[in-house]
Design a protein around this motif. Structure first.
Motif, PDB file in Angstrom:
ATOM      1  N   ARG A 232      42.554  35.017  42.057  1.00  0.00           N
ATOM      2  CA  ARG A 232      41.725  35.429  43.191  1.00  0.00           C
ATOM      3  C   ARG A 232      42.385  35.064  44.519  1.00  0.00           C
ATOM      4  NH1 ARG A 232      37.271  32.359  42.640  1.00  0.00           N
ATOM      5  NH2 ARG A 232      37.937  30.920  44.249  1.00  0.00           N
TER       6      ARG A 232
ATOM      7  N   ARG B  78      45.435  37.333  45.177  1.00  0.00           N
ATOM      8  CA  ARG B  78      44.964  38.688  45.454  1.00  0.00           C
ATOM      9  C   ARG B  78      44.383  38.758  46.858  1.00  0.00           C
ATOM     10  NH1 ARG B  78      40.201  40.722  45.611  1.00  0.00           N
ATOM     11  NH2 ARG B  78      39.165  39.023  44.502  1.00  0.00           N
TER      12      ARG B  78
ATOM     13  N   LEU C 116      43.948  45.765  42.041  1.00  0.00           N
ATOM     14  CA  LEU C 116      44.670  44.976  41.044  1.00  0.00           C
ATOM     15  C   LEU C 116      44.405  45.533  39.652  1.00  0.00           C
ATOM     16  CD1 LEU C 116      46.444  42.631  40.187  1.00  0.00           C
ATOM     17  CD2 LEU C 116      44.416  41.144  40.287  1.00  0.00           C
TER      18      LEU C 116
ATOM     19  N   GLU D 291      38.769  36.083  37.137  1.00  0.00           N
ATOM     20  CA  GLU D 291      38.729  35.256  38.339  1.00  0.00           C
ATOM     21  C   GLU D 291      37.664  34.164  38.266  1.00  0.00           C
ATOM     22  OE1 GLU D 291      38.530  37.759  41.813  1.00  0.00           O
ATOM     23  OE2 GLU D 291      40.616  38.408  41.563  1.00  0.00           O
TER      24      GLU D 291
ATOM     25  N   MET E 153      44.266  42.469  48.697  1.00  0.00           N
ATOM     26  CA  MET E 153      44.141  43.435  47.610  1.00  0.00           C
ATOM     27  C   MET E 153      42.736  43.315  47.013  1.00  0.00           C
ATOM     28  SD  MET E 153      46.393  43.537  44.083  1.00  0.00           S
ATOM     29  CE  MET E 153      47.944  43.877  44.874  1.00  0.00           C
TER      30      MET E 153
ATOM     31  N   LEU F 137      51.053  40.916  41.497  1.00  0.00           N
ATOM     32  CA  LEU F 137      50.812  40.053  42.655  1.00  0.00           C
ATOM     33  C   LEU F 137      52.101  39.477  43.243  1.00  0.00           C
ATOM     34  CD1 LEU F 137      47.610  38.147  41.435  1.00  0.00           C
ATOM     35  CD2 LEU F 137      47.741  40.093  43.013  1.00  0.00           C
TER      36      LEU F 137
ATOM     37  N   GLN G 174      39.832  43.850  43.977  1.00  0.00           N
ATOM     38  CA  GLN G 174      39.822  43.743  42.518  1.00  0.00           C
ATOM     39  C   GLN G 174      40.127  45.101  41.894  1.00  0.00           C
ATOM     40  OE1 GLN G 174      35.916  42.102  41.778  1.00  0.00           O
ATOM     41  NE2 GLN G 174      36.712  40.014  41.714  1.00  0.00           N
TER      42      GLN G 174
END
Length: 139
Positions: free
Chosen positions: A14, A17, A27, A42, A22, A60, A24
């Motif tokens: 989390r 990201r 991703l 997460e 970004m 990531l 969810q």
């Protein structure tokens, strides 16, 4: 009940990201799963498999070891910081007596500050860092 390692890995997913701004959904699309699964990872509700963690790390832009940084082993030793994660604050910062302090990476204001800091050009960022260090020494 979630295992503390799964919760830690989920938080690191989390945080990374979020630093990349970004969603969810973004991703999840890169990894080839539903965003609900990212939510479960997460929060630590679901354990991330090795192959999925590999895909998430790739998406990531960090090594897999990034997700374990700051995690204490049975002897209380923190996992080492890799070159990719060296510039990021650890999730658990030890205080003077070695006990964990507030989870700074869980603080939205701290995360916003980190994201904003890394948006500054590198030469200016270095000068700002030096100024902050001087100010913290004076306090």
């Amino acid at each position: 009940m979630s295992h503390h390692v799964d919760v830690h890995v989920g938080k690191r997913i989390r945080h990374r990201r979020w630093l990349l701004a970004m969603t969810q959904q973004q991703l999840a699309e890169q990894v080839g799963i539903k965003f609900q699964q990212i939510q479960k990872y997460e929060t630590g509700a679901n354990r991330v498999s090795a192959s999925r963690l590999w895909d998430i790390a790739d998406s990531l832009g960090v090594p897999v070891s990034f997700f374990f940084e700051g995690l204490a082993n049975a002897q209380g030793e923190l996992a080492p910081v890799t070159p990719h994660g060296a510039h990021l604050p650890r999730s658990i910062l030890p205080d003077a007596d070695g006990a964990g302090s507030k989870d700074l990476m869980g603080d939205r204001e701290a995360m916003d500050l980190v994201r904003t800091y890394y948006a500054i050009p590198e030469n200016q960022r270095r000068r700002l860092f030096d100024l902050a260090r001087v100010l913290s020494d004076a306090a």
